[in-house]
Scaffold this motif. Structure first.
Motif, PDB file in Angstrom:
ATOM      1  N   ASN A 171     -23.113  -3.615  -4.720  1.00 36.86           N
ATOM      2  CA  ASN A 171     -22.510  -2.566  -5.557  1.00 36.86           C
ATOM      3  C   ASN A 171     -21.825  -1.505  -4.693  1.00 36.86           C
ATOM      4  O   ASN A 171     -20.729  -1.025  -5.027  1.00 36.86           O
ATOM      5  N   GLU A 172     -22.481  -1.146  -3.577  1.00 33.95           N
ATOM      6  CA  GLU A 172     -21.886  -0.162  -2.674  1.00 33.95           C
ATOM      7  C   GLU A 172     -20.601  -0.698  -2.048  1.00 33.95           C
ATOM      8  O   GLU A 172     -19.622   0.041  -1.864  1.00 33.95           O
ATOM      9  N   ARG A 173     -20.592  -1.991  -1.722  1.00 33.05           N
ATOM     10  CA  ARG A 173     -19.390  -2.601  -1.146  1.00 33.05           C
ATOM     11  C   ARG A 173     -18.242  -2.573  -2.143  1.00 33.05           C
ATOM     12  O   ARG A 173     -17.084  -2.303  -1.782  1.00 33.05           O
ATOM     13  N   VAL A 174     -18.572  -2.864  -3.403  1.00 30.87           N
ATOM     14  CA  VAL A 174     -17.531  -2.838  -4.439  1.00 30.87           C
ATOM     15  C   VAL A 174     -16.962  -1.430  -4.588  1.00 30.87           C
ATOM     16  O   VAL A 174     -15.736  -1.232  -4.688  1.00 30.87           O
ATOM     17  N   LYS A 175     -17.881  -0.445  -4.568  1.00 33.27           N
ATOM     18  CA  LYS A 175     -17.424   0.942  -4.686  1.00 33.27           C
ATOM     19  C   LYS A 175     -16.542   1.329  -3.494  1.00 33.27           C
ATOM     20  O   LYS A 175     -15.505   1.989  -3.645  1.00 33.27           O
ATOM     21  N   LEU A 176     -16.988   0.922  -2.290  1.00 33.45           N
ATOM     22  CA  LEU A 176     -16.237   1.247  -1.079  1.00 33.45           C
ATOM     23  C   LEU A 176     -14.870   0.569  -1.085  1.00 33.45           C
ATOM     24  O   LEU A 176     -13.855   1.178  -0.700  1.00 33.45           O
ATOM     25  N   GLN A 183      -7.417   4.805  -1.672  1.00 34.16           N
ATOM     26  CA  GLN A 183      -6.871   5.576  -0.557  1.00 34.16           C
ATOM     27  C   GLN A 183      -5.616   4.914   0.007  1.00 34.16           C
ATOM     28  O   GLN A 183      -4.641   5.598   0.367  1.00 34.16           O
ATOM     29  N   THR A 184      -5.630   3.582   0.059  1.00 38.75           N
ATOM     30  CA  THR A 184      -4.452   2.856   0.564  1.00 38.75           C
ATOM     31  C   THR A 184      -3.246   3.109  -0.337  1.00 38.75           C
ATOM     32  O   THR A 184      -2.120   3.335   0.132  1.00 38.75           O
ATOM     33  N   GLY A 185      -3.490   3.060  -1.635  1.00 39.80           N
ATOM     34  CA  GLY A 185      -2.398   3.339  -2.578  1.00 39.80           C
ATOM     35  C   GLY A 185      -1.876   4.759  -2.419  1.00 39.80           C
ATOM     36  O   GLY A 185      -0.661   5.008  -2.508  1.00 39.80           O
ATOM     37  N   TYR A 186      -2.817   5.670  -2.164  1.00 41.85           N
ATOM     38  CA  TYR A 186      -2.414   7.070  -1.995  1.00 41.85           C
ATOM     39  C   TYR A 186      -1.565   7.240  -0.738  1.00 41.85           C
ATOM     40  O   TYR A 186      -0.548   7.936  -0.742  1.00 41.85           O
ATOM     41  N   TYR A 187      -1.987   6.556   0.353  1.00 45.74           N
ATOM     42  CA  TYR A 187      -1.222   6.648   1.603  1.00 45.74           C
ATOM     43  C   TYR A 187       0.159   6.028   1.447  1.00 45.74           C
ATOM     44  O   TYR A 187       1.166   6.534   1.980  1.00 45.74           O
ATOM     45  N   LYS A 188       0.234   4.898   0.728  1.00 41.27           N
ATOM     46  CA  LYS A 188       1.539   4.264   0.501  1.00 41.27           C
ATOM     47  C   LYS A 188       2.461   5.187  -0.284  1.00 41.27           C
ATOM     48  O   LYS A 188       3.668   5.245  -0.055  1.00 41.27           O
ATOM     49  N   GLU A 189       1.844   5.873  -1.237  1.00 46.07           N
ATOM     50  CA  GLU A 189       2.641   6.796  -2.063  1.00 46.07           C
ATOM     51  C   GLU A 189       3.109   8.006  -1.251  1.00 46.07           C
ATOM     52  O   GLU A 189       4.223   8.519  -1.429  1.00 46.07           O
ATOM     53  N   MET A 190       2.266   8.469  -0.338  1.00 44.96           N
ATOM     54  CA  MET A 190       2.583   9.669   0.434  1.00 44.96           C
ATOM     55  C   MET A 190       3.450   9.387   1.651  1.00 44.96           C
ATOM     56  O   MET A 190       4.070  10.311   2.214  1.00 44.96           O
ATOM     57  N   LYS A 191       3.529   8.124   2.086  1.00 49.39           N
ATOM     58  CA  LYS A 191       4.254   7.796   3.318  1.00 49.39           C
ATOM     59  C   LYS A 191       5.723   8.228   3.267  1.00 49.39           C
ATOM     60  O   LYS A 191       6.221   8.875   4.213  1.00 49.39           O
ATOM     61  N   PRO A 192       6.475   7.907   2.204  1.00 48.84           N
ATOM     62  CA  PRO A 192       7.889   8.343   2.171  1.00 48.84           C
ATOM     63  C   PRO A 192       8.020   9.860   2.221  1.00 48.84           C
ATOM     64  O   PRO A 192       8.918  10.400   2.887  1.00 48.84           O
ATOM     65  N   LYS A 193       7.134  10.556   1.543  1.00 53.76           N
ATOM     66  CA  LYS A 193       7.205  12.011   1.527  1.00 53.76           C
ATOM     67  C   LYS A 193       6.919  12.573   2.913  1.00 53.76           C
ATOM     68  O   LYS A 193       7.551  13.542   3.355  1.00 53.76           O
ATOM     69  N   LEU A 194       5.942  11.957   3.602  1.00 48.39           N
ATOM     70  CA  LEU A 194       5.612  12.417   4.946  1.00 48.39           C
ATOM     71  C   LEU A 194       6.774  12.170   5.909  1.00 48.39           C
ATOM     72  O   LEU A 194       7.082  13.015   6.778  1.00 48.39           O
ATOM     73  N   MET A 195       7.417  11.020   5.756  1.00 48.26           N
ATOM     74  CA  MET A 195       8.550  10.701   6.634  1.00 48.26           C
ATOM     75  C   MET A 195       9.706  11.663   6.380  1.00 48.26           C
ATOM     76  O   MET A 195      10.376  12.133   7.322  1.00 48.26           O
ATOM     77  N   GLU A 196       9.927  11.979   5.124  1.00 45.55           N
ATOM     78  CA  GLU A 196      11.006  12.914   4.784  1.00 45.55           C
ATOM     79  C   GLU A 196      10.685  14.299   5.309  1.00 45.55           C
ATOM     80  O   GLU A 196      11.560  15.005   5.842  1.00 45.55           O
ATOM     81  N   LEU A 197       9.406  14.693   5.190  1.00 48.58           N
ATOM     82  CA  LEU A 197       8.997  16.001   5.687  1.00 48.58           C
ATOM     83  C   LEU A 197       9.137  16.063   7.197  1.00 48.58           C
ATOM     84  O   LEU A 197       9.588  17.080   7.760  1.00 48.58           O
TER      85      LEU A 197
END
Length: 206
Positions: A171-176, A183-197
């Motif tokens: 269960n902990e593995r599934v949660k992790l 978090q990966t989706g969040y980083y993918k979403e933020m990557k273009p913004k970070l590059m532009e910044l």
């Protein structure tokens, strides 16, 4: 060769057998009382002739046999029933008589069986020993079964505990995994913004 024991068709109910044979106690006691009374009822003056002769010879006394007989009969009529009652009660004769009748009935199927050991076959002679050994083996196996059941119970408890622990880890593995995926989706979403910044910061430095 000895005659084989005949086994009873069905085991009699002991309590019912005791009730069925209970009248034997009162019957036997009544017969004893009657026999004791008859002993002195049949006593006559002639029974005291030897005693009367001894008294007359040694003490020059004439014994009134008729009077003495009546006195003896009266006293014995009072004393003997009490003695007989005490004997039956103190020795629990009634219960023993009933028990004897029950046992006679129980072992009636074995009547006529020869118990002469010298006439038994080797198999018949060793049967009691083999039965005791078998009984000991059965008790040993029963103890082993009980011990194994306890061991199995302990193992099952540990297995259940391990399964619960593994399930908790899973269960902990599934949660992790879900958190990492988030978090990966969040980083993918933020990557273009970070590059532009980053690009804007570089341009400003120029």
């Amino acid at each position: 060769m000895s005659q084989p024991a005949r086994m009873p068709v069905s085991e009699p109910n002991i309590e019912e057998a005791f009730k069925r044979h209970s009248p034997i106690a009162g019957k036997v006691k009544a017969e004893y009382d009657k026999a004791l009374m008859e002993i002195f009822a049949d006593m006559g003056a002639m029974c005291l002739e030897p005693f009367a002769a001894i008294l007359l010879e040694h003490e020059n006394t004439i014994l009134n046999k008729d009077t003495l007989i009546e006195r003896v009969r009266a006293r014995m009529s009072q004393a003997l029933p009490k003695i007989n009652d005490h004997f039956f009660v103190s020795n629990d004769v009634g219960k023993k008589l009933i028990t004897m009748e029950v046992l006679k009935e129980k072992f009636e199927p074995y009547k006529g069986t020869s118990w002469n050991v010298h006439k038994l076959t080797p198999e018949e002679r060793t049967r009691p020993v083999r039965m005791r050994l078998m009984d000991s083996s059965i008790r040993f196996i029963q103890k082993q079964i009980v011990s194994q059941e306890k061991a199995i119970g302990i193992a099952m408890a540990k297995s259940r505990e391990n399964r619960e622990r593994i399930q908790s880890i899973q269960n902990e593995r599934v949660k992790l995994y879900a958190l990492m995926h988030q978090q990966t989706g969040y980083y993918k979403e933020m990557k273009p913004k970070l590059m532009e910044l980053t690009k804007l910061m570089i341009d400003n430095d120029k």
